[in-house]
Design a protein around this motif. Structure first.
Motif, PDB file in Angstrom:
ATOM      1  N   SER A   1       0.941  -1.112   0.015  1.00 33.91           N
ATOM      2  CA  SER A   1      -0.008  -0.012   0.021  1.00 33.91           C
ATOM      3  C   SER A   1       0.842   1.289  -0.115  1.00 33.91           C
ATOM      4  CB  SER A   1      -0.913  -0.015   1.182  1.00 33.91           C
ATOM      5  OG  SER A   1      -1.823  -0.973   1.160  1.00 33.91           O
ATOM      6  N   GLY A   2       1.836   1.400   0.914  1.00 35.46           N
ATOM      7  CA  GLY A   2       2.689   2.283   1.007  1.00 35.46           C
ATOM      8  C   GLY A   2       3.349   2.682  -0.568  1.00 35.46           C
ATOM      9  N   ALA A   3       3.886   1.729  -0.966  1.00 34.01           N
ATOM     10  CA  ALA A   3       4.806   1.911  -2.493  1.00 34.01           C
ATOM     11  C   ALA A   3       3.788   2.066  -3.435  1.00 34.01           C
ATOM     12  CB  ALA A   3       5.303   0.489  -2.746  1.00 34.01           C
ATOM     13  N   ALA A   4       2.278   1.713  -3.451  1.00 35.35           N
ATOM     14  CA  ALA A   4       1.334   2.193  -4.249  1.00 35.35           C
ATOM     15  C   ALA A   4       1.094   3.720  -4.299  1.00 35.35           C
ATOM     16  CB  ALA A   4       0.082   1.278  -4.239  1.00 35.35           C
ATOM     17  N   MET A   5       1.291   4.319  -2.644  1.00 35.97           N
ATOM     18  CA  MET A   5       0.849   5.723  -2.715  1.00 35.97           C
ATOM     19  C   MET A   5       2.227   6.396  -3.114  1.00 35.97           C
ATOM     20  SD  MET A   5      -1.145   5.909   0.954  1.00 35.97           S
ATOM     21  CE  MET A   5       0.226   5.867   1.800  1.00 35.97           C
ATOM     22  N   VAL A   6       3.271   6.201  -3.067  1.00 38.71           N
ATOM     23  CA  VAL A   6       4.386   6.732  -3.664  1.00 38.71           C
ATOM     24  C   VAL A   6       4.456   6.815  -5.059  1.00 38.71           C
ATOM     25  CG1 VAL A   6       6.902   6.539  -3.663  1.00 38.71           C
ATOM     26  CG2 VAL A   6       5.941   6.177  -1.465  1.00 38.71           C
TER      27      VAL A   6
ATOM     28  N   GLN B   1       2.485   9.390  -7.244  1.00 36.76           N
ATOM     29  CA  GLN B   1       2.727  10.874  -7.476  1.00 36.76           C
ATOM     30  C   GLN B   1       3.717  10.921  -8.789  1.00 36.76           C
ATOM     31  OE1 GLN B   1       4.939  11.643  -3.762  1.00 36.76           O
ATOM     32  NE2 GLN B   1       2.949  11.249  -2.209  1.00 36.76           N
ATOM     33  N   LYS B   2       4.489   9.597  -8.718  1.00 38.21           N
ATOM     34  CA  LYS B   2       5.360   9.682  -9.943  1.00 38.21           C
ATOM     35  C   LYS B   2       4.545   9.433 -11.151  1.00 38.21           C
ATOM     36  CE  LYS B   2       9.242   7.880  -7.384  1.00 38.21           C
ATOM     37  NZ  LYS B   2       9.820   9.126  -7.209  1.00 38.21           N
ATOM     38  N   ILE B   3       5.043   9.930 -12.400  1.00 40.96           N
ATOM     39  CA  ILE B   3       4.143   9.672 -13.633  1.00 40.96           C
ATOM     40  C   ILE B   3       5.188   9.346 -14.451  1.00 40.96           C
ATOM     41  CG2 ILE B   3       2.360  11.529 -13.126  1.00 40.96           C
ATOM     42  CD1 ILE B   3       3.855  13.398 -15.089  1.00 40.96           C
TER      43      ILE B   3
ATOM     44  N   TRP C   1       9.895  11.779 -13.351  1.00 34.58           N
ATOM     45  CA  TRP C   1       8.944  12.707 -13.457  1.00 34.58           C
ATOM     46  C   TRP C   1       7.913  12.515 -12.343  1.00 34.58           C
ATOM     47  CZ3 TRP C   1       9.190  16.661 -16.641  1.00 34.58           C
ATOM     48  CH2 TRP C   1      10.184  16.984 -17.639  1.00 34.58           C
ATOM     49  N   GLU C   2       7.333  13.535 -11.814  1.00 30.63           N
ATOM     50  CA  GLU C   2       6.408  13.661 -10.940  1.00 30.63           C
ATOM     51  C   GLU C   2       5.315  14.813 -11.101  1.00 30.63           C
ATOM     52  OE1 GLU C   2       7.859  13.946  -6.545  1.00 30.63           O
ATOM     53  OE2 GLU C   2       9.149  12.162  -6.877  1.00 30.63           O
ATOM     54  N   MET C   3       4.185  14.658 -10.468  1.00 26.07           N
ATOM     55  CA  MET C   3       3.456  15.887 -10.657  1.00 26.07           C
ATOM     56  C   MET C   3       3.421  16.595  -9.319  1.00 26.07           C
ATOM     57  SD  MET C   3       1.662  16.114 -13.453  1.00 26.07           S
ATOM     58  CE  MET C   3       0.302  17.081 -12.998  1.00 26.07           C
ATOM     59  N   GLU C   4       3.282  17.931  -9.359  1.00 21.42           N
ATOM     60  CA  GLU C   4       3.508  18.765  -8.220  1.00 21.42           C
ATOM     61  C   GLU C   4       2.312  19.834  -8.414  1.00 21.42           C
ATOM     62  OE1 GLU C   4       6.341  21.896  -6.139  1.00 21.42           O
ATOM     63  OE2 GLU C   4       7.201  19.871  -6.237  1.00 21.42           O
ATOM     64  N   LYS C   5       1.221  19.691  -7.783  1.00 21.49           N
ATOM     65  CA  LYS C   5      -0.055  20.201  -8.198  1.00 21.49           C
ATOM     66  C   LYS C   5      -0.478  20.206  -9.562  1.00 21.49           C
ATOM     67  CE  LYS C   5       0.432  23.061  -3.949  1.00 21.49           C
ATOM     68  NZ  LYS C   5       0.448  24.377  -3.599  1.00 21.49           N
ATOM     69  N   ASP C   6      -0.572  21.256 -10.287  1.00 25.08           N
ATOM     70  CA  ASP C   6      -0.665  21.025 -11.716  1.00 25.08           C
ATOM     71  C   ASP C   6       0.473  21.555 -12.474  1.00 25.08           C
ATOM     72  OD1 ASP C   6      -3.331  21.144 -11.346  1.00 25.08           O
ATOM     73  OD2 ASP C   6      -3.764  23.222 -11.370  1.00 25.08           O
TER      74      ASP C   6
END
Length: 142
Positions: free
Chosen positions: A12-17, A20-22, A47-52
Motif C-alpha cells: 500500500s505504501g509503495a502504491a501511494m508513493v 505521485q510519480k508519472i 517525473w512527478e506531478m506537483e499540483k498542476d
C-alpha cells in the motif's frame, strides 16, 4: 498473519508513493521539449506531478537537479542541492535559534524563472526558505 499484514502495508505504501510519480509519456510535449533543450545531458530522469506542474529530477554533468515546469513548458524554478555547511551564517543562526536541537537534513539553492535565488534548508520535516541575504521568508511543511 503478521507477515501478511506487514506485506499489505508495504504494498500500500509503495502504491501511494508510485501514485505521485508519472511516466514520461504523460508529460506534455511542451514540457519535454523545454526539458530536452535546456538539459540535453540529463540522465536518470524521474517525473512527478506537483499540483498542476511537472517536476523533473535528474542528474546532469555530475549534479543533481530538480526542475519545476508549468504545463505549457515554462520553467518555474530550478533546485540544486548544496552542502549544508555552505549555508550562510544568518541562515544557520536562525535555525539554531528557532529550531533548537534540530539538524539541517538537506540544503538547496533555488532559482526562479526571473533569476531570483533563494535558499532552502530542510529541518524537522519542514522546508525553510531564505533570501540571498539569509533573511527568513517562509516555512513549508513537507
Amino acid at each position: 498473519m503478521k507477515k501478511l499484514a506487514v506485506l499489505v502495508i508495504m504494498i500500500s505504501g509503495a502504491a501511494m508513493v508510485h501514485a505521485q510519480k508519472i511516466q514520461q509519456g504523460k508529460v506534455p510535449v511542451s514540457v519535454q521539449t523545454t526539458f530536452k533543450n535546456q538539459f540535453p545531458e540529463a540522465k536518470k530522469v524521474k517525473w512527478e506531478m506537483e499540483k498542476d506542474n511537472f517536476e523533473a529530477e535528474f542528474q546532469s554533468k555530475g549534479t543533481a537537479y530538480s526542475v519545476l515546469f508549468s504545463a505549457s513548458g515554462d520553467i518555474i524554478e530550478t533546485e540544486v542541492p548544496i552542502k549544508i555547511n555552505t549555508l550562510s551564517t544568518p541562515i544557520r543562526q536562525f535555525i539554531a535559534k528557532n529550531y533548537p536541537d534540530q539538524k539541517i537534513k538537506e540544503a538547496a539553492k533555488i532559482t526562479d524563472s526571473k533569476g531570483v535565488m533563494t535558499y532552502e534548508a530542510e529541518v524537522d520535516g519542514k522546508d525553510l526558505i531564505f533570501d540571498m541575504n539569509g533573511n527568513f521568508i517562509k516555512e513549508i511543511k513537507d
